[in-house]
Enzyme design. Structure first.
Site, mmCIF file in Angstrom:
data_model
loop_
_atom_site.group_PDB
_atom_site.id
_atom_site.type_symbol
_atom_site.label_atom_id
_atom_site.label_comp_id
_atom_site.label_asym_id
_atom_site.label_seq_id
_atom_site.Cartn_x
_atom_site.Cartn_y
_atom_site.Cartn_z
ATOM 1 N N GLU A 1 9.792 1.138 10.973
ATOM 2 C CA GLU A 1 10.846 2.143 10.802
ATOM 3 C C GLU A 1 10.154 3.481 10.956
ATOM 4 O O GLU A 1 9.405 3.918 10.082
ATOM 5 C CB GLU A 1 11.511 1.979 9.428
ATOM 6 N N GLY B 1 6.870 5.079 8.723
ATOM 7 C CA GLY B 1 6.048 6.270 8.898
ATOM 8 C C GLY B 1 6.266 6.885 10.259
ATOM 9 O O GLY B 1 7.314 6.695 10.894
ATOM 10 N N CYS C 1 13.350 10.587 7.728
ATOM 11 C CA CYS C 1 13.339 10.149 9.122
ATOM 12 C C CYS C 1 14.727 10.239 9.741
ATOM 13 O O CYS C 1 14.862 10.440 10.946
ATOM 14 C CB CYS C 1 12.811 8.719 9.216
ATOM 15 N N GLY D 1 2.886 4.228 14.118
ATOM 16 C CA GLY D 1 3.516 2.978 14.534
ATOM 17 C C GLY D 1 2.909 2.424 15.813
ATOM 18 O O GLY D 1 2.671 1.213 15.922
ATOM 19 N N LYS E 1 0.850 -1.198 0.000
ATOM 20 C CA LYS E 1 0.000 0.000 0.000
ATOM 21 C C LYS E 1 0.885 1.247 0.000
ATOM 22 O O LYS E 1 1.513 1.567 1.006
ATOM 23 C CB LYS E 1 -0.911 0.064 1.230
#
Length: 493
Positions: free
Chosen positions: A262, A240, A296, A245, A187
């Site tokens: 992650e 994300g 990130c 998360g 996705k």
């Protein structure tokens, strides 16, 4: 010409990729995406729901439970995965154009960073398909025994990827999952679906059997949540925000799904007084302004020794002031827009928060009055670790600069570790003894000394609230396996 072809692809009628076929999405349910460089309409894709997810999971389950994908030898699996990497290289210009349309990042960055790293993931992971070996283990039970371990595919994987580097991050999940023998339901983020859909087309051309890769477009609250809860999915691989998360962990807990995450980061950059500042300063700047700070692992907190603090900050500020900010397809552009109006408002809001907390703007800080979602690259000085701008992930081109004394390395490390995150860190020094001592004490999954970057052989992931598990390297492939122990008596039965 490539931009024109990319726009044609973006504007066509898109479908869902399930079980090796392109199928229609639910009637009347679509998502509209926008070009971050202009704010204008870019594409429309199906908004898949539970029915389409059920079909995708059935196809993925069949692929790993007796389908053609599960029957391929490791060597044949390796060839298909390698071929997909080759096709990505062959179509690199096209993929880069699609990525830049979707994300707004400069075309040069998409071409020579995102696409090439994505292809490298497939080439690297292809080799592991033939090398996922177990061990023979000596046991101490009475009698004669043959004991060994094997790595088996975890099964059906839900790969949920973000919008900041959609093709590269999707590849970092799909490639190792396929190498391990799993099947994938991918996705993409609702803002950036185009390269995932093109990846599905290339996977068909590469000869990937039906059901091994399925691509569904849809929203996080509807499709993403359904994927995490679906009883036919064995593992969730997510990149994300830390907030999402946490939500995924709670949703997956009932079925004890395997989960790898992650998540966010607030990565420290430590510059000691003996560092090569001519080399360090531009790389410190690139570490926060690349991809418009939407990374990130961005080096968003600068800790420079007081003896060199002003020189480093002035150098980074000068670099920022000279950056050419513009649309993705302009040859002059060095930094593109943020992904959306929502993200622009978020980043601008954090700049205001920093000022209210007592920080000073050394450069930038202004939203640019033009079409698209542009903000100036920004350096804040006078920041302290307790400020929100120094604690929370901004996810934009905003550097928080702090002066430290070099008398006690433990104090510097304590400042750098003063965060809930632990994804990455950078250290600049000519003293390798200090470098090793600092690296040992930093609570971060990746520590870079005097430079460095991504490599598919190097495990990537974080401590603390930066996630669970690792991507890349052997460990990244093993995340998609279950370890089974087998014990056989060699005595009389």
């Amino acid at each position: 010409m490539m931009l024109e072809e990319a726009r044609t692809f973006a504007g066509r009628e898109h479908r869902l990729y399930l079980g090796g076929r392109w199928v229609d999405g639910p009637e009347g349910k679509t998502l509209e995406t926008h070009d971050p460089s202009t704010g204008l309409h870019l594409s429309k894709v199906p908004a898949a729901g539970s029915s389409e997810l059920d079909s995708a999971v059935r196809a993925a389950r069949q692929a790993v439970d007796g389908g053609e994908w599960s029957r391929l030898t490791p060597a044949d699996r390796q060839k298909v995965i390698w071929r997909l990497g080759d096709l990505m290289v062959e179509h690199a210009d096209e993929l880069a154009a699609l990525e830049s349309l979707d994300t707004g990042k400069p075309l040069r960055d998409s071409r020579f960073f995102d696409v090439l790293n994505a292809a490298s993931s497939f080439h690297y992971c292809a080799g592991w398909a033939t090398k996922l070996n177990g061990e023979t283990i000596g046991v101490s039970r009475p009698g004669e025994w043959h004991a060994y371990t094997v790595h088996e595919p975890v099964g059906v994987v839900a790969a949920i990827v973000p919008w900041n580097a959609p093709l590269m991050i999707a590849s970092a999940k799909v490639a190792p999952a396929l190498a391990a023998g799993c099947s994938v339901v991918l996705k993409p983020a609702e803002e950036t679906p185009l390269t995932a859909l093109r990846l599905a087309e290339l996977s068909l051309e590469a000869g990937l059997p039906a059901g091994a890769l399925n691509v569904l477009t849809g929203t996080g609250p509807e499709l993403g949540d359904a994927m995490v809860r679906h009883p036919g999915i064995d593992k969730v691989a997510f990149t994300g925000s830390t907030e999402v998360g946490r939500h995924i962990v709670r949703q997956a807990a009932d079925s004890f799904k395997r989960v790898s995450l992650e998540l966010g980061g607030k990565s420290p950059v430590i510059v000691l007084s003996d560092a090569d500042l001519d080399r360090a300063t531009p790389l410190v700047a690139q570490g926060i302004f690349a991809n418009t700070g939407q990374a990130c692992n961005a080096g968003s907190r600068l800790f420079a020794e007081s003896a060199v603090f002003d020189r480093v900050v002035e150098g980074v500020a000068e670099y920022a002031a000279q950056l050419r900010v513009g649309q993705a397809f302009s040859e002059e552009t060095q930094m593109g827009p943020l992904i959306s109006q929502v993200q622009l408002d978020r980043v601008a809001g954090y700049v205001d928060i920093g000022l209210s907390e007592g920080a000073d703007i050394r450069v930038g800080g202004k939203v640019l009055e033009r079409d698209g979602y542009f903000i100036e690259p920004t350096v804040l000085s006078g920041t302290r670790t307790e400020m929100r701008v120094a604690r929370e992930e901004i996810f934009g081109p905003v550097l928080c600069a702090m002066s430290v004394t070099g008398d006690d390395l433990d104090d510097i490390v304590a400042e750098a570790n003063a965060t809930n995150y632990g994804l990455g860190a950078s250290v600049w020094t000519r003293d390798l003894g200090k470098a090793h001592r600092i690296a040992r004490r930093l609570k971060a999954g990746t520590v870079r000394i005097n430079g460095g970057g991504l490599d598919p052989a190097l495990p990537f992931g974080g401590y603390k609230e930066s996630g669970w598990g690792r991507e890349s390297g052997l460990q990244g492939v093993q995340e998609y396996t279950e370890l089974k122990s087998v014990m056989i008596s060699l005595g009389e039965v």
